[in-house]
Motif scaffolding. Sequence first.
Motif, PDB file in Angstrom:
ATOM      1  N   PRO A  75       0.809  -1.222   0.000  1.00  0.00           N
ATOM      2  CA  PRO A  75       0.000   0.000   0.000  1.00  0.00           C
ATOM      3  C   PRO A  75       0.842   1.272   0.000  1.00  0.00           C
ATOM      4  CG  PRO A  75       0.010  -0.963   2.184  1.00  0.00           C
ATOM      5  CD  PRO A  75       0.752  -1.912   1.287  1.00  0.00           C
ATOM      6  N   VAL A  76       2.094   1.173   0.480  1.00  0.00           N
ATOM      7  CA  VAL A  76       2.946   2.348   0.552  1.00  0.00           C
ATOM      8  C   VAL A  76       4.345   1.986   0.074  1.00  0.00           C
ATOM      9  CG1 VAL A  76       3.981   4.091   2.064  1.00  0.00           C
ATOM     10  CG2 VAL A  76       1.679   3.243   2.551  1.00  0.00           C
ATOM     11  N   MET A  77       4.767   2.626  -1.003  1.00  0.00           N
ATOM     12  CA  MET A  77       6.156   2.547  -1.434  1.00  0.00           C
ATOM     13  C   MET A  77       6.480   3.900  -2.025  1.00  0.00           C
ATOM     14  SD  MET A  77       8.192   0.250  -4.240  1.00  0.00           S
ATOM     15  CE  MET A  77       7.998  -1.315  -3.431  1.00  0.00           C
ATOM     16  N   GLY A  78       7.442   4.554  -1.427  1.00  0.00           N
ATOM     17  CA  GLY A  78       7.785   5.872  -1.924  1.00  0.00           C
ATOM     18  C   GLY A  78       9.210   6.243  -1.596  1.00  0.00           C
ATOM     19  N   VAL A  79       9.752   7.111  -2.433  1.00  0.00           N
ATOM     20  CA  VAL A  79      11.102   7.619  -2.261  1.00  0.00           C
ATOM     21  C   VAL A  79      11.023   9.133  -2.353  1.00  0.00           C
ATOM     22  CG1 VAL A  79      13.442   7.651  -3.224  1.00  0.00           C
ATOM     23  CG2 VAL A  79      12.108   5.538  -3.261  1.00  0.00           C
ATOM     24  N   LEU A  80      11.693   9.798  -1.447  1.00  0.00           N
ATOM     25  CA  LEU A  80      11.700  11.260  -1.490  1.00  0.00           C
ATOM     26  C   LEU A  80      12.226  11.741  -2.835  1.00  0.00           C
ATOM     27  CD1 LEU A  80      13.071  12.071   2.086  1.00  0.00           C
ATOM     28  CD2 LEU A  80      10.718  12.264   1.275  1.00  0.00           C
ATOM     29  N   GLU A  81      11.664  12.832  -3.307  1.00  0.00           N
ATOM     30  CA  GLU A  81      11.957  13.312  -4.655  1.00  0.00           C
ATOM     31  C   GLU A  81      13.452  13.466  -4.926  1.00  0.00           C
ATOM     32  OE1 GLU A  81      10.380  16.738  -7.733  1.00  0.00           O
ATOM     33  OE2 GLU A  81       9.542  16.622  -5.728  1.00  0.00           O
ATOM     34  N   GLU A  82      14.190  13.967  -3.957  1.00  0.00           N
ATOM     35  CA  GLU A  82      15.622  14.192  -4.182  1.00  0.00           C
ATOM     36  C   GLU A  82      16.439  12.897  -4.271  1.00  0.00           C
ATOM     37  OE1 GLU A  82      14.923  15.016   0.300  1.00  0.00           O
ATOM     38  OE2 GLU A  82      13.871  15.398  -1.573  1.00  0.00           O
ATOM     39  N   HIS A  83      15.825  11.767  -3.943  1.00  0.00           N
ATOM     40  CA  HIS A  83      16.530  10.480  -3.997  1.00  0.00           C
ATOM     41  C   HIS A  83      15.977   9.557  -5.081  1.00  0.00           C
ATOM     42  CE1 HIS A  83      18.685  11.578  -0.411  1.00  0.00           C
ATOM     43  NE2 HIS A  83      17.538  11.807   0.216  1.00  0.00           N
ATOM     44  N   ARG A  84      15.075  10.037  -5.878  1.00  0.00           N
ATOM     45  CA  ARG A  84      14.492   9.202  -6.942  1.00  0.00           C
ATOM     46  C   ARG A  84      15.495   9.012  -8.079  1.00  0.00           C
ATOM     47  NH1 ARG A  84       8.662  12.191  -6.816  1.00  0.00           N
ATOM     48  NH2 ARG A  84       8.081  11.372  -4.778  1.00  0.00           N
ATOM     49  N   MET A  85      15.255   7.981  -8.851  1.00  0.00           N
ATOM     50  CA  MET A  85      16.078   7.625 -10.007  1.00  0.00           C
ATOM     51  C   MET A  85      17.497   7.197  -9.593  1.00  0.00           C
ATOM     52  SD  MET A  85      13.723   7.896 -12.147  1.00  0.00           S
ATOM     53  CE  MET A  85      14.568   7.489 -13.651  1.00  0.00           C
ATOM     54  N   ARG A  86      17.624   6.700  -8.382  1.00  0.00           N
ATOM     55  CA  ARG A  86      18.902   6.168  -7.905  1.00  0.00           C
ATOM     56  C   ARG A  86      18.834   4.659  -7.716  1.00  0.00           C
ATOM     57  NH1 ARG A  86      20.941  10.555  -3.377  1.00  0.00           N
ATOM     58  NH2 ARG A  86      21.104  12.279  -4.838  1.00  0.00           N
ATOM     59  N   GLY A  87      17.700   4.070  -8.069  1.00  0.00           N
ATOM     60  CA  GLY A  87      17.547   2.626  -7.956  1.00  0.00           C
ATOM     61  C   GLY A  87      16.946   2.151  -6.642  1.00  0.00           C
ATOM     62  N   ILE A  88      16.563   3.075  -5.779  1.00  0.00           N
ATOM     63  CA  ILE A  88      16.005   2.676  -4.486  1.00  0.00           C
ATOM     64  C   ILE A  88      14.709   1.904  -4.680  1.00  0.00           C
ATOM     65  CG2 ILE A  88      15.030   3.527  -2.309  1.00  0.00           C
ATOM     66  CD1 ILE A  88      17.054   5.848  -2.483  1.00  0.00           C
ATOM     67  N   GLU A  89      13.874   2.335  -5.613  1.00  0.00           N
ATOM     68  CA  GLU A  89      12.601   1.657  -5.870  1.00  0.00           C
ATOM     69  C   GLU A  89      12.842   0.218  -6.309  1.00  0.00           C
ATOM     70  OE1 GLU A  89      13.705   4.411  -7.392  1.00  0.00           O
ATOM     71  OE2 GLU A  89      12.231   6.008  -7.189  1.00  0.00           O
ATOM     72  N   ALA A  90      13.821   0.026  -7.197  1.00  0.00           N
ATOM     73  CA  ALA A  90      14.131  -1.321  -7.678  1.00  0.00           C
ATOM     74  C   ALA A  90      14.666  -2.191  -6.542  1.00  0.00           C
ATOM     75  CB  ALA A  90      15.138  -1.253  -8.825  1.00  0.00           C
ATOM     76  N   VAL A  91      15.481  -1.603  -5.668  1.00  0.00           N
ATOM     77  CA  VAL A  91      15.999  -2.354  -4.514  1.00  0.00           C
ATOM     78  C   VAL A  91      14.845  -2.775  -3.605  1.00  0.00           C
ATOM     79  CG1 VAL A  91      17.411  -2.193  -2.424  1.00  0.00           C
ATOM     80  CG2 VAL A  91      18.288  -1.323  -4.594  1.00  0.00           C
ATOM     81  N   PHE A  92      13.895  -1.865  -3.362  1.00  0.00           N
ATOM     82  CA  PHE A  92      12.721  -2.221  -2.565  1.00  0.00           C
ATOM     83  C   PHE A  92      12.020  -3.427  -3.176  1.00  0.00           C
ATOM     84  CE2 PHE A  92      11.823   2.294  -0.743  1.00  0.00           C
ATOM     85  CZ  PHE A  92      12.615   2.032   0.363  1.00  0.00           C
ATOM     86  N   CYS A  93      11.760  -3.370  -4.470  1.00  0.00           N
ATOM     87  CA  CYS A  93      11.038  -4.458  -5.139  1.00  0.00           C
ATOM     88  C   CYS A  93      11.820  -5.766  -5.070  1.00  0.00           C
ATOM     89  CB  CYS A  93      10.757  -4.086  -6.589  1.00  0.00           C
ATOM     90  SG  CYS A  93       9.573  -2.749  -6.792  1.00  0.00           S
ATOM     91  N   CYS A  94      13.106  -5.712  -5.367  1.00  0.00           N
ATOM     92  CA  CYS A  94      13.921  -6.936  -5.370  1.00  0.00           C
ATOM     93  C   CYS A  94      14.062  -7.542  -3.978  1.00  0.00           C
ATOM     94  CB  CYS A  94      15.301  -6.645  -5.960  1.00  0.00           C
ATOM     95  SG  CYS A  94      15.264  -6.315  -7.729  1.00  0.00           S
TER      96      CYS A  94
END
Length: 143
Positions: A75-94
């Motif tokens: 229900p909640v997955m988010g990355v602060l705007e200044e840290h986006r596009m660094r692969g954090i989202e992909a790490v969360f998913c993996c």
Amino acid sequence: MPLTEEEFDRIVGEFKLIYDKDLSFIAEYDGKPAGLSLVLPDMNQALKKAGGRLFPLGLLKILWHKRKISSWRVPVMGVLEEHRMRGIEAVFCCRTYDAAMKNRNYRKCELSWILESNTAANAVLRKMGARKAKTYRIYEKQL
């Protein structure tokens, strides 16, 4: 839209009984939170077994079938705007996927309510092989 501290405290209190600590993550950058991934088992599977009743045996049925839940929700997955596009989202998913496959019976995941206009999130999910199962539309009309 960022959560207020009160909203966050309320959500944490509500999810404390069902969230899976092995599947939820906080990303940090220089010791400060940069993102959050909260994963919950799909309690609907266990709730269905209770037939809409908690008593006399419904609660026991929910607790028993909670062990057999085969899907989870994000229900909640988010990355602060200044840290986006660094692969954090992909790490969360993996990391979530790896933990779910290693430690649980989970076989399915729902990443609910991702806006069509959120091209970055949708691109990450497409690259990971996710497929869209439902589309919700939000319409607005000036009254």
